[in-house]
Design an enzyme around this catalytic site. Structure first.
Site, PDB file in Angstrom:
ATOM      1  N   GLU A  60       0.655  -1.361   0.015  1.00 42.35           N
ATOM      2  CA  GLU A  60      -0.443   0.380   0.485  1.00 42.35           C
ATOM      3  C   GLU A  60       0.533   1.276   0.082  1.00 42.35           C
ATOM      4  O   GLU A  60       0.724   2.419  -0.740  1.00 42.35           O
ATOM      5  CB  GLU A  60      -0.997  -0.230   1.219  1.00 42.35           C
ATOM      6  CG  GLU A  60      -1.996  -0.788   0.911  1.00 42.35           C
ATOM      7  CD  GLU A  60      -1.897  -2.317   1.381  1.00 42.35           C
ATOM      8  OE1 GLU A  60      -1.034  -2.502   1.940  1.00 42.35           O
ATOM      9  OE2 GLU A  60      -2.468  -3.477   0.728  1.00 42.35           O
ATOM     10  N   HIS A 129     -11.948  -5.929   6.955  1.00 35.04           N
ATOM     11  CA  HIS A 129     -13.324  -5.422   6.050  1.00 35.04           C
ATOM     12  C   HIS A 129     -14.017  -4.938   6.143  1.00 35.04           C
ATOM     13  O   HIS A 129     -14.746  -4.775   5.335  1.00 35.04           O
ATOM     14  CB  HIS A 129     -13.078  -6.931   5.196  1.00 35.04           C
ATOM     15  CG  HIS A 129     -11.780  -7.810   4.991  1.00 35.04           C
ATOM     16  ND1 HIS A 129     -11.184  -9.138   6.081  1.00 35.04           N
ATOM     17  CD2 HIS A 129     -11.136  -8.091   3.826  1.00 35.04           C
ATOM     18  CE1 HIS A 129     -10.512  -9.759   5.509  1.00 35.04           C
ATOM     19  NE2 HIS A 129     -10.235  -9.245   3.944  1.00 35.04           N
TER      20      HIS A 129
END
Lengths: 337, 419
Positions: A60, A129
């Site tokens: 990321e 999530h």
């Protein structure tokens, strides 16, 4: 005008911008050949080639870091972090670099960058999530934070975000990708094709950043919400039969304070709803602003309905997620105050 | 080593012990660089620019050097620069050193809050800059001001940035030495270490995406290679064969931490490139000719779309880390004098004298001229104000440039601040 899901609308926004502007590039994990784990970039690599839409290593910080460099060169990267829960390794690049570049270089270098990330819960996503990290972005000066709640807004706001000369965090409530969700997890979900806001204009159109939308006009109480909670709030108002004015903030920063202020001055009451945890969440900022701006018009304390101050659990999904029942209770509470 | 062998022989494992690397010498000790293996000048081959990383593994463990002890340029990396170019290079290094000395003093006089010197590392940035083409972009750290000086940036503007005065190109928003000049191929410096390393790779990828001919140059210190951004940069540079030169300036020290803390006990910083399939070289960072030759080689590779190169510049941080640091607390005071690669300015000066292009007298004269130039730039900068003088960027400037357009909440705050 075409009926689209939120995913289709987001993909269409990128398609429109990639065809209009050669400087728009799209990349992230699984974004290229495969078209994204949520299908948001499906077909873009085939249409625009591997140098405009490509897969990246699982990093990321790398994704956002190279995007900052590309933006400094003059491209307009629109990158994807697979889940907002995984943005933390990129946080330094977002906060220390993307957000500050224009300021610290006195405009010599700028960062016209969009970071898309699926956000929010309600999908049994568990701890990593389901998170809603928007307050970690709104606290950072130099970036804009956007959270759409429907296909039409998602497209118009994403186009504005890509065209914006500054970095924009674009949080997409994944629970809304295929249809609006009102918090009633035990009922079938209506697809976007049956919803007015699933009607999305073709081609280029922009919804300006920094403008809220009033989803329901009302006189009794103002509800401030964004993302999935807009739909849950609508249901809560309908089920309690309370004449609530529901404002979909759409952009958290810059914030459309004028719309908020006008509404609360009219209703005299305010309920703030978000999925993110309560303490130091974006609701606290909204609460402070409403209190300062509308103090003499308030007839009851401002109420916040939010995720509990715990990590997002798995089995207890519906005890955690602020559903219509909790919001309904808050509406009644504020009217009885 | 014997303890390791005993550990293997003994029937039962002994209790575990944490290994924490320590420098060979601490304050009060005798400087010792016997662990640094330095080949003779001219010994290392100069491969073709299209070489595979695998084929030149040994270059990541050796040191490319051009200037020998007698001040002669020898071996396959010599001969790229003319006398006049070398004289110009000498002038750049001397200017940086003089500027450092004046700004260091200005900080002590309270004219600014902070400064960071380059003492001993002048060749690295000055010589590298000469290998670049217009439009190439450096992503420097706070210790590569030689890129600006050798790139023709104005000393007055540098000093104005350090003084945060009315002529500060960054309007007083940035800590001293965090320069930015797009025009001079010098990306805005950030206080956050290593962040620019991966950004350089992205800039290079952008240049490739647009089928441009420009390349990016990444800079990092030995200590900051431990940051995650370093790893990410190598991964992305390798994956996309980005036209970037990845420089590591190994000056042996990260504030008080010796390089073994970042590197561990084996290999070299350059060797880290090999695992990523990136050709890796080590160069004598105090040898202007070697740095330039290696820079040119790596830039040519990048420009020919042959991909990234990693370069470890072996040098020594002679000065304190910053004006807020006292190295006497963690290393011997005389360590810099024992540094085996000497002083970059003196080495180039001697080389030019050997070539008959320079003399002690001309050097003294040049030193005086350069000092005059630096002092007059400093005086001009001071005429626009110093940190605590009345002449400062306006408080109104503080609110500008956060975004392209000022959003309502910032307009309200500016109003509240009464500016």
């Amino acid at each position: 005008m075409t009926r689209r899901t939120m995913i289709e609308a987001i993909r269409d926004a990128m398609d429109v911008m990639m065809s209009r502007d050669d400087d728009v590039v799209v990349f992230g994990e699984d974004v290229g050949y495969f078209g994204g784990v949520f299908r948001a970039t499906q077909g873009l690599q085939a249409k625009y080639g591997t140098s405009r839409c490509f897969d990246t290593p699982i990093s990321e910080l790398g994704i956002v870091g190279v995007a900052v460099g590309m933006a400094a060169y003059g491209l307009k990267p629109c990158v994807e972090i697979q889940f907002a829960d995984y943005m933390y390794p990129a946080y330094d690049q977002i906060v220390s670099e993307a957000a500050r570049l224009r300021y610290r270089s006195n405009g010599q270098f700028t960062c016209p960058l969009v970071v898309r990330m699926p956000t929010g819960g309600g999908i049994f996503g568990g701890q990593t999530h389901s998170q809603s990290p928007e307050a970690l972005f709104t606290h950072v000066c130099g970036i804009k934070t956007v959270v759409p709640s429907n296909p039409r807004d998602a497209k118009g706001l994403l186009i504005s975000a890509i065209e914006d000369p500054d970095p924009v965090i674009f949080l997409e409530p994944k629970r809304l990708y295929n249809g609006p969700f009102d918090g009633h997890h035990d009922r079938p979900v209506t697809p976007w094709s049956k919803h007015d806001l699933g009607e999305v204009d073709d081609g280029h159109f922009a919804i300006p950043l920094g403008s809220a939308a009033i989803r329901r006009q009302g006189k009794a109480v103002t509800i401030l919400a964004y993302g999935t909670m807009v739909h849950v709030a609508e249901t809560a108002a309908a089920e309690t039969d309370i004449d609530a004015e529901i404002i979909d903030l759409r952009t958290l920063l810059p914030l459309d304070l004028d719309t908020i202020e006008a509404s609360v001055k009219k209703t005299g009451r305010c309920v703030i709803v978000h999925e993110a945890t309560l303490t130091s969440g974006f609701g606290a900022e909204l609460c402070a602003l409403v209190q300062t701006r509308c103090f003499y018009h308030l007839e009851a304390p401002i109420v916040r309905v939010a995720g509990w101050d715990t990590p997002y659990p798995h089995a207890q999904e519906w005890d955690y997620f602020p559903g219509p029942a909790r919001i309904g209770r808050a509406l009644i509470e504020t009217l009885e105050a | 080593m014997s303890s390791r062998r005993e550990a293997v022989r003994s029937p039962e494992p002994a209790p575990l012990k944490l290994h924490v690397p320590e420098p060979a010498v601490r304050p009060g000790g005798t400087p010792d660089f016997s662990n640094i293996r330095i080949p003779r000048a001219g010994q290392v081959d100069r491969p073709n620019v299209d070489v595979d990383a695998e084929a030149i593994r040994d270059l990541a463990f050796s040191v490319i050097r051009v200037l020998n002890r007698d001040g002669e340029a020898v071996g396959p990396w010599a001969g790229a620069l003319s006398d006049s170019e070398l004289l110009e290079g000498l002038r750049h290094m001397m200017t940086l050193r003089a500027f450092d000395a004046r700004m260091q003093m200005a900080q002590r006089q309270g004219k600014t809050s902070f400064y960071m010197q380059h003492m001993g590392e002048e060749a690295v940035s000055c010589a590298f800059r000469k290998a670049l083409a217009p439009g190439d972009m450096n992503f420097p750290t706070y210790r590569q001001a030689g890129l600006l000086i050798a790139g023709g940036y104005s000393l007055v503007e540098m000093a104005c940035q350090i003084y945060s005065n009315t002529h500060d190109p960054l309007k007083g928003r940035q800590l001293p030495v965090m320069y930015s000049s797009r025009e001079h191929g010098f990306f805005s410096i950030s206080g956050n270490l290593a962040t620019q390393y991966i950004q350089a790779v992205g800039w290079a990828m952008a240049s490739a995406i647009k089928n441009d001919t420009k390349i990016a140059i990444a800079w990092i210190g030995d200590g900051a290679t431990a940051e995650s951004d370093f790893h990410a940069a190598l991964v992305f540079a390798s994956t996309y064969r980005a036209p970037v030169v990845l420089n590591i300036v190994n000056n042996q020290w990260a504030i008080s931490t010796f390089q073994g803390i970042a590197r561990g006990g084996s290999g070299t910083f350059a060797a880290r490139g090999l695992g990523f399939g990136i050709p890796a070289l080590r160069v004598d960072g105090n040898d202007y000719l070697a740095v330039h030759a290696v820079a040119k080689w790596a830039c040519e590779r990048a420009r020919r779309n042959l991909g990234p190169t990693l370069i470890e510049h072996v040098t020594y941080r002679v000065g304190a880390h910053s004006t807020s640091d006292d190295p006497a607390g963690y290393r011997p005071k005389t360590e810099s004098e024992a540094w085996p690669l000497g002083d970059p300015v003196i080495r180039l000066k001697n080389h030019l004298i050997v070539r008959g292009a320079w003399s002690e007298e001309r050097h003294k004269q040049a030193e005086a001229e350069i000092l005059d130039t630096v002092i007059s730039a400093q005086k001009e900068a001071e005429s626009y104000g110093t940190l605590h003088s009345e002449q400062r960027p306006s408080a109104r400037d503080m609110f500008e440039g956060v975004f392209a357009e000022m959003p309502p909440h910032l307009r309200r705050q500016r109003q509240e601040a009464g500016v």
